[in-house]
Structure formats: C-alpha cells, structure tokens
Design an enzyme around this catalytic site. Sequence first.
Site, mmCIF file in Angstrom:
data_model
loop_
_atom_site.group_PDB
_atom_site.id
_atom_site.type_symbol
_atom_site.label_atom_id
_atom_site.label_comp_id
_atom_site.label_asym_id
_atom_site.label_seq_id
_atom_site.Cartn_x
_atom_site.Cartn_y
_atom_site.Cartn_z
ATOM 1 N N VAL A 86 0.841 -1.199 0.000
ATOM 2 C CA VAL A 86 0.000 0.000 0.000
ATOM 3 C C VAL A 86 0.875 1.248 0.000
ATOM 4 O O VAL A 86 1.709 1.443 0.896
ATOM 5 C CB VAL A 86 -0.946 0.014 1.217
ATOM 6 C CG1 VAL A 86 -1.793 1.289 1.208
ATOM 7 C CG2 VAL A 86 -1.844 -1.214 1.215
ATOM 8 N N LYS A 87 0.671 2.078 -1.005
ATOM 9 C CA LYS A 87 1.483 3.277 -1.179
ATOM 10 C C LYS A 87 0.739 4.480 -0.599
ATOM 11 O O LYS A 87 -0.392 4.764 -0.991
ATOM 12 C CB LYS A 87 1.764 3.480 -2.671
ATOM 13 C CG LYS A 87 2.948 4.361 -3.003
ATOM 14 C CD LYS A 87 3.207 4.284 -4.505
ATOM 15 C CE LYS A 87 4.420 5.082 -4.922
ATOM 16 N NZ LYS A 87 4.600 5.046 -6.390
#
Length: 217
Positions: A86-87
């Site tokens: 997850v960025k």
Amino acid sequence: MKFFIDTANLEQIKEAQELGVLDGVTTNPSLMAKEGITGAENILKHYVDICNIVDGDVSAEVIATDFEGMVKEGEALSALHPQIVVKLPMIADGVKACKYFSDKGVRTNVTLVFSAGQALLAAKAGATYVSPFLGRLDDIATDGVHLISEIRQIYNNYGFETEILAASIRHTMHVIDCAKIGSDVMTGPLSSIMGLLKHPLTDSGLAQFLADYAKGN
C-alpha cells in the site's frame, strides 16, 4: 539492490521480467492515466494483472488524503493480492495510516519523500519502503542523490528496517549512484535498467569475436 520498474505498461513490465532481474513494480495515478487505465474497477484489475506478471512487490497507491479514506482504500488494495504494497503519501494522515497498517502487518510504501526528516518519520511509523524522489529534486537544482545518502546514514545509525526505494530515477547513472551509496531499491523506467547493458567496448568486442569466427569458419 532490488530493481523495480516504475510504470503501468504491461509490455514494459513483461520485458523487464523476462530479462530476469526484476524484483517489483511501482505505479501511481499518473502512470495509470498515461496507459489509459481509468475507473476504479479497471485500476484494481490492472494491479492484479501486474501481480500476475511479476514475482515481487507491487506498490498500489491510495487516492484519499484523509486517514479514514486511506485506511479504507489501503485495506481494499492489500486484499487484492499478496504482492500488493500500500502506497501512502508523506502527509500527517499518511504517517498515521502507515502506523495503522504496520501494526496490522500490512506492508507500506511512503511516497513523495523529499527530506531526511520525512524519511525518518516514515521509518518511525514502520514503513516497509520509503520513496525519496531524487529526480524531482535534481529538477530544482537540489542534489537528490545526497538525500539518499543522508537517509542511508540515519537508517544505519538506528537500525531501521525500512528499505530505501530510490524513486524518480531518470537515467542509468542515477541507478549507479544510488547503488554506490547503498539504496536498497531503485525504481525507474525500463530505459534506466536497459541502459546498464550498454557499453561501446562490449559492442565492438562482440563484433570482433564474430568477425574472427567468420574468417576461420
């Protein structure tokens, strides 16, 4: 050093994967739009398509800028595929979301990092990766590679496990410079990876070998 490719183009991802040196993929909304990938369902499907090509981590970026929104999007993204990271953006709520996901064992990549202080916060929050954008710093006459060296020193000082993911790589020398100072990962266009292959003496040497072989056979 891990090699990630920074694109949403499936053909380029396949080419890098076939070379045998690819460790992962990073994407962002701009790269998705560049490939004409729009609409929530199409974007999510595209992430899965990328995961089915590569063996390593695939960074998928949230769009929300508030804590609750990032958590909701991040949970949906991480559920897509085991390779998804997850960025999150380097803002206050992004740091909070990073800590939330870290406590739950969800891997994160804190992006849009432009200072050593930001990288320190990301590591304190338990980020898996931190993405300093060295190319964008170079664009404003600031030494992006120096930032990588500062982060490396700080992480070494305190034993942080967060990996330095040198982002906004523009060319092959960025890759070499980051490798010299100990960046854990680089992410850049296919050209920055393929450029490592090139040297005129390799080309001329191979041409001479083949010419000599042809004379004797």
